[in-house]
Design a protein around this motif. Structure first.
Motif, PDB file in Angstrom:
ATOM      1  N   ALA A 167       0.929  -1.173   0.169  1.00 37.00           N
ATOM      2  CA  ALA A 167      -0.039  -0.077  -0.032  1.00 37.00           C
ATOM      3  C   ALA A 167       0.873   1.275   0.090  1.00 37.00           C
ATOM      4  O   ALA A 167       0.729   2.266  -0.676  1.00 37.00           O
ATOM      5  CB  ALA A 167      -1.084  -0.029   1.132  1.00 37.00           C
ATOM      6  N   ALA A 168       1.853   1.147   0.666  1.00 37.35           N
ATOM      7  CA  ALA A 168       2.691   2.435   0.793  1.00 37.35           C
ATOM      8  C   ALA A 168       3.565   2.428  -0.513  1.00 37.35           C
ATOM      9  O   ALA A 168       3.561   3.680  -1.010  1.00 37.35           O
ATOM     10  CB  ALA A 168       3.998   2.013   2.202  1.00 37.35           C
ATOM     11  N   ALA A 169       3.888   1.420  -1.260  1.00 40.88           N
ATOM     12  CA  ALA A 169       4.506   1.576  -2.614  1.00 40.88           C
ATOM     13  C   ALA A 169       3.513   2.065  -3.652  1.00 40.88           C
ATOM     14  O   ALA A 169       3.530   3.068  -4.599  1.00 40.88           O
ATOM     15  CB  ALA A 169       5.083   0.254  -3.043  1.00 40.88           C
ATOM     16  N   ALA A 170       2.018   1.563  -3.543  1.00 39.97           N
ATOM     17  CA  ALA A 170       1.126   1.911  -4.308  1.00 39.97           C
ATOM     18  C   ALA A 170       1.035   3.541  -4.119  1.00 39.97           C
ATOM     19  O   ALA A 170       0.815   4.398  -5.003  1.00 39.97           O
ATOM     20  CB  ALA A 170      -0.071   1.475  -4.073  1.00 39.97           C
ATOM     21  N   ALA A 171       1.016   4.095  -2.776  1.00 45.86           N
ATOM     22  CA  ALA A 171       0.719   5.524  -2.472  1.00 45.86           C
ATOM     23  C   ALA A 171       1.874   6.358  -3.179  1.00 45.86           C
ATOM     24  O   ALA A 171       1.936   7.400  -3.763  1.00 45.86           O
ATOM     25  CB  ALA A 171       0.668   5.816  -1.070  1.00 45.86           C
ATOM     26  N   GLY A 172       3.210   6.076  -3.169  1.00 47.86           N
ATOM     27  CA  GLY A 172       4.309   6.382  -3.800  1.00 47.86           C
ATOM     28  C   GLY A 172       4.087   6.434  -5.301  1.00 47.86           C
ATOM     29  O   GLY A 172       4.438   7.735  -5.934  1.00 47.86           O
ATOM     30  N   VAL A 173       3.879   5.663  -5.746  1.00 50.47           N
ATOM     31  CA  VAL A 173       3.418   5.485  -7.416  1.00 50.47           C
ATOM     32  C   VAL A 173       2.308   6.748  -7.762  1.00 50.47           C
ATOM     33  O   VAL A 173       2.388   7.378  -8.567  1.00 50.47           O
ATOM     34  CB  VAL A 173       3.142   4.279  -7.777  1.00 50.47           C
ATOM     35  CG1 VAL A 173       2.731   4.053  -9.378  1.00 50.47           C
ATOM     36  CG2 VAL A 173       4.142   3.272  -7.738  1.00 50.47           C
ATOM     37  N   ALA A 174       1.252   6.708  -6.771  1.00 47.74           N
ATOM     38  CA  ALA A 174      -0.090   7.478  -7.041  1.00 47.74           C
ATOM     39  C   ALA A 174       0.639   8.889  -7.096  1.00 47.74           C
ATOM     40  O   ALA A 174       0.263   9.772  -7.778  1.00 47.74           O
ATOM     41  CB  ALA A 174      -1.003   7.329  -6.097  1.00 47.74           C
ATOM     42  N   TRP A 175       1.644   9.392  -5.886  1.00 46.12           N
ATOM     43  CA  TRP A 175       2.261  10.705  -5.892  1.00 46.12           C
ATOM     44  C   TRP A 175       3.070  10.838  -7.024  1.00 46.12           C
ATOM     45  O   TRP A 175       2.817  11.973  -7.357  1.00 46.12           O
ATOM     46  CB  TRP A 175       2.972  10.582  -4.415  1.00 46.12           C
ATOM     47  CG  TRP A 175       3.516  12.026  -4.110  1.00 46.12           C
ATOM     48  CD1 TRP A 175       4.746  12.319  -4.103  1.00 46.12           C
ATOM     49  CD2 TRP A 175       2.664  13.214  -3.968  1.00 46.12           C
ATOM     50  NE1 TRP A 175       5.000  13.590  -4.038  1.00 46.12           N
ATOM     51  CE2 TRP A 175       3.671  14.286  -3.704  1.00 46.12           C
ATOM     52  CE3 TRP A 175       1.402  13.600  -3.961  1.00 46.12           C
ATOM     53  CZ2 TRP A 175       3.308  15.510  -3.551  1.00 46.12           C
ATOM     54  CZ3 TRP A 175       1.192  14.775  -3.474  1.00 46.12           C
ATOM     55  CH2 TRP A 175       1.910  15.796  -3.470  1.00 46.12           C
ATOM     56  N   GLN A 176       3.700  10.121  -7.807  1.00 46.52           N
ATOM     57  CA  GLN A 176       4.532  10.261  -8.945  1.00 46.52           C
ATOM     58  C   GLN A 176       3.639  10.660  -9.876  1.00 46.52           C
ATOM     59  O   GLN A 176       3.878  11.606 -10.710  1.00 46.52           O
ATOM     60  CB  GLN A 176       5.595   9.205  -9.011  1.00 46.52           C
ATOM     61  CG  GLN A 176       6.630   9.233  -8.239  1.00 46.52           C
ATOM     62  CD  GLN A 176       7.477   7.866  -8.752  1.00 46.52           C
ATOM     63  OE1 GLN A 176       8.365   8.051  -9.732  1.00 46.52           O
ATOM     64  NE2 GLN A 176       7.130   6.555  -8.254  1.00 46.52           N
ATOM     65  N   GLU A 177       2.446  10.040 -10.219  1.00 42.45           N
ATOM     66  CA  GLU A 177       1.415  10.271 -11.078  1.00 42.45           C
ATOM     67  C   GLU A 177       1.034  11.609 -11.092  1.00 42.45           C
ATOM     68  O   GLU A 177       0.764  12.436 -12.048  1.00 42.45           O
ATOM     69  CB  GLU A 177       0.550   9.079 -11.296  1.00 42.45           C
ATOM     70  CG  GLU A 177       1.084   7.944 -11.655  1.00 42.45           C
ATOM     71  CD  GLU A 177       1.256   8.025 -13.076  1.00 42.45           C
ATOM     72  OE1 GLU A 177       0.768   8.623 -13.912  1.00 42.45           O
ATOM     73  OE2 GLU A 177       2.448   7.320 -13.374  1.00 42.45           O
ATOM     74  N   VAL A 178       0.831  12.020  -9.735  1.00 44.76           N
ATOM     75  CA  VAL A 178       0.046  13.469  -9.477  1.00 44.76           C
ATOM     76  C   VAL A 178       1.241  14.275  -9.613  1.00 44.76           C
ATOM     77  O   VAL A 178       0.843  15.477 -10.641  1.00 44.76           O
ATOM     78  CB  VAL A 178      -0.151  13.509  -8.129  1.00 44.76           C
ATOM     79  CG1 VAL A 178      -0.783  15.107  -7.899  1.00 44.76           C
ATOM     80  CG2 VAL A 178      -1.388  12.654  -7.932  1.00 44.76           C
ATOM     81  N   ARG A 179       2.365  14.276  -9.459  1.00 44.05           N
ATOM     82  CA  ARG A 179       3.493  15.310  -9.798  1.00 44.05           C
ATOM     83  C   ARG A 179       3.950  15.048 -11.083  1.00 44.05           C
ATOM     84  O   ARG A 179       4.537  16.028 -11.610  1.00 44.05           O
ATOM     85  CB  ARG A 179       4.630  15.252  -8.505  1.00 44.05           C
ATOM     86  CG  ARG A 179       4.232  15.381  -7.196  1.00 44.05           C
ATOM     87  CD  ARG A 179       3.622  16.805  -6.995  1.00 44.05           C
ATOM     88  NE  ARG A 179       4.430  17.675  -7.745  1.00 44.05           N
ATOM     89  CZ  ARG A 179       5.297  18.481  -6.703  1.00 44.05           C
ATOM     90  NH1 ARG A 179       5.371  18.198  -5.397  1.00 44.05           N
ATOM     91  NH2 ARG A 179       6.069  19.531  -7.201  1.00 44.05           N
ATOM     92  N   ARG A 180       4.212  14.155 -11.819  1.00 40.39           N
ATOM     93  CA  ARG A 180       4.528  13.938 -13.084  1.00 40.39           C
ATOM     94  C   ARG A 180       5.819  14.091 -13.168  1.00 40.39           C
ATOM     95  O   ARG A 180       6.184  14.936 -14.296  1.00 40.39           O
ATOM     96  CB  ARG A 180       3.543  14.639 -14.164  1.00 40.39           C
ATOM     97  CG  ARG A 180       2.015  14.268 -14.136  1.00 40.39           C
ATOM     98  CD  ARG A 180       1.275  14.960 -15.167  1.00 40.39           C
ATOM     99  NE  ARG A 180       1.327  16.325 -15.079  1.00 40.39           N
ATOM    100  CZ  ARG A 180       0.587  17.173 -15.964  1.00 40.39           C
ATOM    101  NH1 ARG A 180       0.104  16.335 -17.148  1.00 40.39           N
ATOM    102  NH2 ARG A 180       0.987  18.328 -16.113  1.00 40.39           N
ATOM    103  N   HIS A 181       6.714  13.828 -12.413  1.00 37.86           N
ATOM    104  CA  HIS A 181       8.328  14.012 -12.622  1.00 37.86           C
ATOM    105  C   HIS A 181       8.726  13.542 -13.843  1.00 37.86           C
ATOM    106  O   HIS A 181       9.456  14.556 -14.493  1.00 37.86           O
ATOM    107  CB  HIS A 181       8.800  13.502 -11.211  1.00 37.86           C
ATOM    108  CG  HIS A 181       8.433  14.170  -9.925  1.00 37.86           C
ATOM    109  ND1 HIS A 181       8.564  15.505  -9.695  1.00 37.86           N
ATOM    110  CD2 HIS A 181       8.146  13.513  -8.949  1.00 37.86           C
ATOM    111  CE1 HIS A 181       8.074  15.588  -8.473  1.00 37.86           C
ATOM    112  NE2 HIS A 181       7.860  14.399  -7.970  1.00 37.86           N
ATOM    113  N   GLY A 182       8.515  12.229 -14.097  1.00 36.54           N
ATOM    114  CA  GLY A 182       9.337  11.737 -15.353  1.00 36.54           C
ATOM    115  C   GLY A 182       8.661  12.396 -16.635  1.00 36.54           C
ATOM    116  O   GLY A 182       9.713  12.913 -17.480  1.00 36.54           O
TER     117      GLY A 182
END
Length: 301
Positions: free
Chosen positions: A233-248
């Motif tokens: 769940a913590a890893a999924a939250a990290g992925v979701a945050w990356q999708e929000v910030r769109r760093h890549g």
């Protein structure tokens, strides 16, 4: 990576509407990110509480988990009602519209070429036309009175720059607009790349830990605690945050824009003549538009 200080222009010389829209965009952007971050944190806490229920089966912990899950639902509804992301993008678009029109006006670029009879009137018409569309998307007009509309946004410094010679206007645009934006995009791409690397490393580490916990539990070495589920769940939250910030995707987009601006700046300082100046400025401003960035982001992720 920082250009020499401008000797001519800064944000105070641009239309007042740019500064107010820019500040509103930053406020709504911060609110949008805080809402998502809070939502993810509360959901992760609820998952943690639910894991402890399996261990202790206590009523207090069960009630706590239920409350947290309820809060996540309320946060989601609150976020959807506030539409912070939509307001952020509308105000950012408005700020950039004002800024690009002001620069084109000042340096005789785009539609504001030297043959325009009344550039102030054209500026007012173009500005209000673009803002009418943005009002439908959530942009809030903070101007008071008709004097602040249309031509009222043309500042004295803008008129002063427009009155200068072609060589002076060219130097101002190349230094205070193109070089400044080139460095800005380069810095933003670097920051986004670093953030993407940090979050990718974190989510990869959490995923590896979840795998290890699942294997240990299968072997009977971890008891009954579902650490694998919590870490997942913590890893999924990290992925979701990356999708929000769109760093890549932003790293990809900002890098391409920085490279295009460098090429454009060199061409405009060497090969572009006064006859082709207005068209070249229009193309340069297109490269810096939010619509162009968003288009590149779609293909960068």
């Amino acid at each position: 990576m920082t250009p020499a200080p401008s000797t001519m222009l800064n944000d105070r010389d641009l239309p007042p509407l740019f500064r107010s829209s820019d500040q509103s965009a930053l406020r709504h952007q911060g609110d949008a990110f805080r809402s998502v971050r809070t939502h993810l944190v509360v959901l992760l806490l609820a998952t943690t509480a639910a894991m402890f229920i399996e261990q202790a089966s206590g009523r207090i912990m069960a009630a706590f988990a239920a409350i947290l899950y309820g809060v996540t639902i309320l946060l989601g509804r609150r976020t959807s009602r506030r539409r912070s992301r939509a307001y952020w993008q509308a105000h950012r678009a408005a700020a950039e519209v004002v800024k690009t029109l002001a620069w084109q006006y000042m340096v005789h670029g785009g539609p504001f070429h030297s043959r325009v009879a009344d550039p102030d009137a054209m500026f007012g018409e173009r500005l209000e036309e673009r803002l009418r569309e943005l009002r439908k998307c959530g942009w809030e007009d903070t101007r008071d009175g008709i004097g602040e509309r249309g031509m009222g946004q043309v500042t004295a410094q803008m008129r002063l720059v427009r009155s200068k010679s072609y060589a002076a206007r060219r130097d101002i645009y190349l230094r205070d607009r193109l070089l400044e934006q080139e460095v800005w995009y380069k810095n933003r791409a670097t920051r986004a790349h670093r953030s993407a690397a940090r979050w990718s490393t974190l989510t990869a580490a959490l995923t590896l830990l979840a795998l290890s916990a699942a294997m240990l539990r299968t072997a009977g070495l971890l008891g009954g605690a579902d650490l694998a589920g919590l870490l997942s769940a913590a890893a999924a939250a990290g992925v979701a945050w990356q999708e929000v910030r769109r760093h890549g995707p932003l790293t990809h987009a900002h890098t391409l824009i920085e490279q295009d601006l460098e090429t454009t700046r060199i061409a405009m300082s060497t090969t572009v003549t006064e006859a082709g100046w207005a068209e070249a400025v229009g193309e340069a401003e297109r490269l810096m538009s939010p619509a162009h960035t968003e288009w590149l982001v779609r293909f960068g992720g």
